[in-house]
Write an enzyme that holds these catalytic residues in place. Structure first.
Site, PDB file in Angstrom:
ATOM      1  N   CYS A  99       0.830  -1.216   0.000  1.00 15.20           N
ATOM      2  CA  CYS A  99       0.000   0.000   0.000  1.00 15.20           C
ATOM      3  C   CYS A  99       0.864   1.264   0.000  1.00 15.20           C
ATOM      4  CB  CYS A  99      -0.913  -0.045   1.227  1.00 15.20           C
ATOM      5  SG  CYS A  99      -1.801   1.465   1.570  1.00 15.20           S
ATOM      6  N   CYS A 110       0.078   3.676   2.820  1.00 18.19           N
ATOM      7  CA  CYS A 110       0.575   3.115   4.087  1.00 18.19           C
ATOM      8  C   CYS A 110       2.057   3.406   4.254  1.00 18.19           C
ATOM      9  CB  CYS A 110       0.352   1.608   4.133  1.00 18.19           C
ATOM     10  SG  CYS A 110      -1.377   1.090   4.098  1.00 18.19           S
TER      11      CYS A 110
END
Length: 146
Positions: free
Chosen positions: A69, A72
């Site tokens: 991600c 993230c």
């Protein structure tokens, strides 16, 4: 011992009673002597997470994330820096949703990064998406009432 907090050792998972007024005094584990706060988030698997939530008394700020991600990865340094701002009033934890899919499902994590504040064993606040450090710290403190 007046107003003790129960702190779970990040090294050996032992429960430690520490007076709330002494949290900022670099407390150490009574069993293994490791520092109870390291100024960084703890990467935990489900068993250790459940021990922390079930036995610890501090509010826990959880970052549900995944390696693949992009947002993230962008959030990771901010979350790590927030640990230095929020400890010792919080325990910061990172949960890899790919490795801990059952835990992510238990908390109904549908998008990442998702931050969850857990206090008293239950979820008290949730925020999805990237946040800057000041906003993250303000949001977490407000969510936990501290």
């Amino acid at each position: 011992m007046a107003d003790p907090e129960i702190l779970i050792c990040p090294a050996c998972d032992a429960a430690n009673r520490v007076p709330h007024a002494r949290l900022a005094d670099a407390p150490r584990c009574g069993k293994c002597k490791a520092l109870l706060f390291e100024g960084r988030p703890l990467a935990l698997e489900a068993r250790r997470f459940d021990r922390l939530i079930g036995s610890g008394t501090l509010p826990v700020l959880v970052d549900f994330w995944a390696e693949w991600c992009g947002p993230c990865k962008a959030m990771a340094p901010t979350f790590a820096a927030a640990a230095r701002d929020l400890e010792p009033g919080f325990r910061l934890v990172k949960i890899d949703t790919e490795a801990e899919q059952a835990l992510a499902q238990r908390y109904a994590i549908w998008s990442i990064p998702t931050l969850v504040v857990i206090a008293g064993g239950g979820e008290v606040a949730r925020q999805s998406g990237v946040m800057d450090r000041a906003s993250l710290v303000r949001w977490a403190r407000g969510a936990a009432g501290s």
